[in-house]
Enzyme design. Sequence first.
Site, PDB file in Angstrom:
ATOM      1  N   SER A  86      48.630   7.004  49.790  1.00 46.93           N
ATOM      2  CA  SER A  86      48.564   6.280  48.533  1.00 46.93           C
ATOM      3  C   SER A  86      49.973   5.851  48.096  1.00 46.93           C
ATOM      4  O   SER A  86      50.668   5.173  48.859  1.00 46.93           O
ATOM      5  CB  SER A  86      47.860   7.151  47.487  1.00 46.93           C
ATOM      6  OG  SER A  86      47.458   6.390  46.381  1.00 46.93           O
ATOM      7  N   ASP A 129      38.239   1.642  50.268  1.00 43.24           N
ATOM      8  CA  ASP A 129      39.146   2.382  49.382  1.00 43.24           C
ATOM      9  C   ASP A 129      39.170   1.753  47.990  1.00 43.24           C
ATOM     10  O   ASP A 129      39.461   0.568  47.848  1.00 43.24           O
ATOM     11  CB  ASP A 129      40.562   2.373  49.983  1.00 43.24           C
ATOM     12  CG  ASP A 129      41.465   3.418  49.370  1.00 43.24           C
ATOM     13  OD1 ASP A 129      41.482   3.532  48.131  1.00 43.24           O
ATOM     14  OD2 ASP A 129      42.169   4.107  50.127  1.00 43.24           O
ATOM     15  N   HIS A 177      39.149   7.219  49.108  1.00 42.59           N
ATOM     16  CA  HIS A 177      40.588   6.955  49.039  1.00 42.59           C
ATOM     17  C   HIS A 177      41.284   7.696  50.173  1.00 42.59           C
ATOM     18  O   HIS A 177      41.461   8.907  50.128  1.00 42.59           O
ATOM     19  CB  HIS A 177      41.118   7.423  47.680  1.00 42.59           C
ATOM     20  CG  HIS A 177      42.546   7.073  47.438  1.00 42.59           C
ATOM     21  ND1 HIS A 177      43.088   5.858  47.765  1.00 42.59           N
ATOM     22  CD2 HIS A 177      43.562   7.793  46.877  1.00 42.59           C
ATOM     23  CE1 HIS A 177      44.359   5.826  47.411  1.00 42.59           C
ATOM     24  NE2 HIS A 177      44.669   6.998  46.888  1.00 42.59           N
TER      25      HIS A 177
END
Length: 524
Positions: free
Chosen positions: A236, A463, A493
């Site tokens: 991320s 995602d 995610h």
Amino acid sequence: MPTSAAHRAALLAATAVLLAAGCSDGGDDAAEPPKESGPSGRPALTAQKLSWAPCPPPSAAEGGGPAPSALPGGGAWQCSFLQTPLDWSKPEGETIELALIRAPARDASRRIGSLVFNFGGPGGSGVTGLPSFAEDYETLRGRYDLVSFDPRGVGRSDPVECLGDRELDAYYALDFTPDDAAEERTLSDAQKKYAAGCEKDSGPSLPHVGTENAARDMDLMRRVLGDEKLHYFGISYGTELGGVYAHLFPKNVGRAVFDAVVDPEAGVEDGALGQAKGFQLALDNFAQDCVDRGDECTLPGSTVAEIETFITDLLASLDKKPIAGIGDRKLTQTQATNGIAQALYSKEFWTYLEQGLDAAEGGDGALLLSLSDSMNGRSQNGSYSNIQAANAAINCVDFKERYTLGQAKERLGEFREASPVFGDFMGWSLAGCSQWPVQGTWEHPDVSAPGSAPILVVGNTGDPATPYEGARAMVNALGKGVGVELTYEGEGHGAYNGGSACVKKAVDAYLLDGKVPKSGTVCK
């Protein structure tokens, strides 16, 4: 909203408890000073020895709770602190401590080095995040010391703090999607109070918590850990941090993996719009799953559109009248939206989202409020970690744009078109830095990294928080011969922990054996 793999660990803990009771610039040569003086020009910093010891329980800013349990197969986690300059432009000045955690490699005779993790946010604690995912990375621990850290401003590393716990309860219950001038003034006043609290409690640190300084911290960390190259696993926001590191220190990049990739070409508005689309796509997929299960799904509606209309109607009713939540706290529209988004980070939490929406329709907002609490870093005892304060501080010092509420309001049409559920929420969020006391740095980060070793870039088509398109943008921005694209056709995610044996096999082969997959490989 933060984009952190660590949210999933917090989410699991929150829902489990509730259900038991009833979520720079410059190239590497210019950026890294001469080897003999170290990256700060202070030999004492590059020559420092880390004193590893058993890990204490997490601090309140890290989220609290017990000390990490034993490693898989036995053995204890080890913790230490790294001294680093507060201001890298003044390396001879004041220093701060960064909290580190380590799990030593199981096979010391075949040890490659350290594998440094950042789980995202920005604002997520790596000291608590790494133990949460210990089982997932046990194969990698065979040949690496697994290492993570609380970046500057986060957790135990000179944490940014803004408001007290009771003030945060009130702040997160506010209406962040105002409907009239009075609500806009209320929101503006609250944002001003929040920013003033950050400046009062953490003012000297605020200019220095940005991603470029964190990247320089990682290069000092690499040297102090004794590694010639930085082997890195960024998730991320950790992909953005890794990209900035690769730009600053391309010749120091070892084997690196970027998973759940932030689009490095996106500014504040494009990033927020991308998230609105990403969360809407995840919600569409959740609703389609509900439709496919027929009578097994408890939500009203026989089509995706009907289920999502039920959700928008529920949020509209909460805007007018919050419902019972947990204790004396009620579930508001903002908290319900937060809770829905939190549950979309992983497909394994769709069942909690279904239960939470069904319960809220019946007047019980406890589960959705619990999901929202995990997003905001609120523990069961009412204390908050500093994940959201750090998230605001890092984003606001990184990005130059300063949208007023009026400017955000002008853009709501595009956001509503992107997402009937999340559009307003993400559109108004553009003004999140409008009152911030520190200027921003860039329009978007420079991650070009000519001369870097290959970086494996893993994108997930489903995602919600870092839409799939960001992976291709990262590959292009890293430059020819650096970014290697791997696609996972899945939900949630991140991909490595998403249940795909294909993704794990490709990532493990690169990190453990140096085998670079063919760019464009697709896993299902």
